[in-house]
Design a protein around this motif. Sequence first.
Motif, PDB file in Angstrom:
ATOM      1  N   UNK A 169      68.855   5.492 -27.358  1.00  0.00           N
ATOM      2  CA  UNK A 169      67.615   6.154 -27.756  1.00  0.00           C
ATOM      3  C   UNK A 169      66.611   6.221 -26.607  1.00  0.00           C
ATOM      4  N   UNK A 170      66.859   5.478 -25.541  1.00  0.00           N
ATOM      5  CA  UNK A 170      65.937   5.455 -24.413  1.00  0.00           C
ATOM      6  C   UNK A 170      65.988   6.727 -23.572  1.00  0.00           C
ATOM      7  N   UNK A 171      67.061   7.491 -23.687  1.00  0.00           N
ATOM      8  CA  UNK A 171      67.259   8.633 -22.794  1.00  0.00           C
ATOM      9  C   UNK A 171      66.089   9.595 -22.808  1.00  0.00           C
ATOM     10  N   UNK A 172      65.536   9.883 -23.976  1.00  0.00           N
ATOM     11  CA  UNK A 172      64.450  10.844 -24.068  1.00  0.00           C
ATOM     12  C   UNK A 172      63.092  10.303 -23.688  1.00  0.00           C
ATOM     13  N   UNK A 173      62.995   8.989 -23.454  1.00  0.00           N
ATOM     14  CA  UNK A 173      61.699   8.367 -23.172  1.00  0.00           C
ATOM     15  C   UNK A 173      61.492   8.040 -21.699  1.00  0.00           C
ATOM     16  N   UNK A 174      62.534   8.101 -20.912  1.00  0.00           N
ATOM     17  CA  UNK A 174      62.430   7.644 -19.532  1.00  0.00           C
ATOM     18  C   UNK A 174      61.585   8.557 -18.661  1.00  0.00           C
ATOM     19  N   UNK A 175      61.710   9.864 -18.849  1.00  0.00           N
ATOM     20  CA  UNK A 175      60.979  10.807 -18.002  1.00  0.00           C
ATOM     21  C   UNK A 175      59.471  10.655 -18.145  1.00  0.00           C
ATOM     22  N   UNK A 176      58.999  10.247 -19.324  1.00  0.00           N
ATOM     23  CA  UNK A 176      57.563  10.110 -19.569  1.00  0.00           C
ATOM     24  C   UNK A 176      57.024   8.750 -19.152  1.00  0.00           C
ATOM     25  N   UNK A 177      57.903   7.847 -18.735  1.00  0.00           N
ATOM     26  CA  UNK A 177      57.482   6.475 -18.403  1.00  0.00           C
ATOM     27  C   UNK A 177      58.044   6.009 -17.071  1.00  0.00           C
ATOM     28  N   UNK A 183      62.108  -6.761 -13.721  1.00  0.00           N
ATOM     29  CA  UNK A 183      63.153  -6.310 -12.804  1.00  0.00           C
ATOM     30  C   UNK A 183      64.456  -6.024 -13.516  1.00  0.00           C
ATOM     31  N   UNK A 184      64.849  -6.899 -14.425  1.00  0.00           N
ATOM     32  CA  UNK A 184      66.088  -6.712 -15.185  1.00  0.00           C
ATOM     33  C   UNK A 184      66.014  -5.471 -16.051  1.00  0.00           C
ATOM     34  N   UNK A 185      64.940  -5.340 -16.813  1.00  0.00           N
ATOM     35  CA  UNK A 185      64.822  -4.219 -17.750  1.00  0.00           C
ATOM     36  C   UNK A 185      64.759  -2.882 -17.032  1.00  0.00           C
ATOM     37  N   UNK A 186      64.031  -2.807 -15.944  1.00  0.00           N
ATOM     38  CA  UNK A 186      63.917  -1.536 -15.232  1.00  0.00           C
ATOM     39  C   UNK A 186      65.243  -1.108 -14.635  1.00  0.00           C
ATOM     40  N   UNK A 187      66.026  -2.070 -14.167  1.00  0.00           N
ATOM     41  CA  UNK A 187      67.356  -1.730 -13.650  1.00  0.00           C
ATOM     42  C   UNK A 187      68.281  -1.242 -14.758  1.00  0.00           C
ATOM     43  N   UNK A 188      67.979  -1.610 -15.991  1.00  0.00           N
ATOM     44  CA  UNK A 188      68.789  -1.179 -17.135  1.00  0.00           C
ATOM     45  C   UNK A 188      68.224   0.078 -17.794  1.00  0.00           C
ATOM     46  N   UNK A 189      67.150   0.631 -17.223  1.00  0.00           N
ATOM     47  CA  UNK A 189      66.583   1.859 -17.760  1.00  0.00           C
ATOM     48  C   UNK A 189      65.645   1.668 -18.929  1.00  0.00           C
TER      49      UNK A 189
END
Length: 274
Positions: free
Chosen positions: A95-103, A181-187
């Motif tokens: 579900x994260x795919x659509x939220x990454x571009x805005x964040x 750091x962990x979370x950002x590397x996981x998107x």
Amino acid sequence: MRCEIRHTTEYHYPKPAWDSFNQVRLHPIQEVRQTVRSFHLHVTPEAEITSHKDYFGAIVHQVHVHDHHQHLLIEAQAIVDTHAVTLPVPAPFSVLRGSRAKNTEFLVPSPRVPAGDWPEIFEVKRPAPSDDLPSFLEDLNHTLYRRWAYDSKATTVSTSLAEFAQLNRGVCQDFTHAMLGILRQLGVPARYVSGYLYSGGEMVGAEATHAWVEALIPGYGWLGYDPTNDCLAKEKHIKIGHGREYSDVSPVRGTYYGGGQGKLDVAVHVYGEQ
């Protein structure tokens, strides 16, 4: 929960200082999880005080002492009502795919949270797209708490994330940067939160401003995780503001002329009432 906060920052200089200018981020933020009932900022000696909102929405006060002085006191007092937190429903990582571009600002590297293989360095298994996001976040919070020890003397404000991984001990700032750091590397968009903690003697990190993580769960919003104490950020956590890392939300920082090498004393007291 009603929380009363008193935060004092004192500078003592061996010689007169002048034109002291400080940026002060101590005003709790107004949001769904908390209501700010009052805030007062007292400065000694007399100072010019202005304020603005920063890029992330936090209230910043500029404190300018023009005259010569050997002692500077900045005291913030606030009363805040914190509210209950609802829990998110299960949701797959996909579900994260659509939220990454805005964040993207909470996904890209920053000076204190650089790019790196942080999941592997901190021995965290990378999740599959079908894995439950809220469950993973809760497990990661617990993993960092269990494997790394809280030690207020082990690190400094300049300790790098790589050094913390080797030391196996540190303070809330270190735990928070590691989880970021962990979370950002996981998107997973994730941001650094600065605030206060009412511990009642049950949790660590209440002797100064505290730090924790807010992770984005699409369909729910931002939810706070405190890896230093292995808990969610609920009524005992009072938020000042958020940013990419510590540098974006440091409580008090500034410059001055003269003065010599100053001595800094900080005291934080948080009182809570159900």
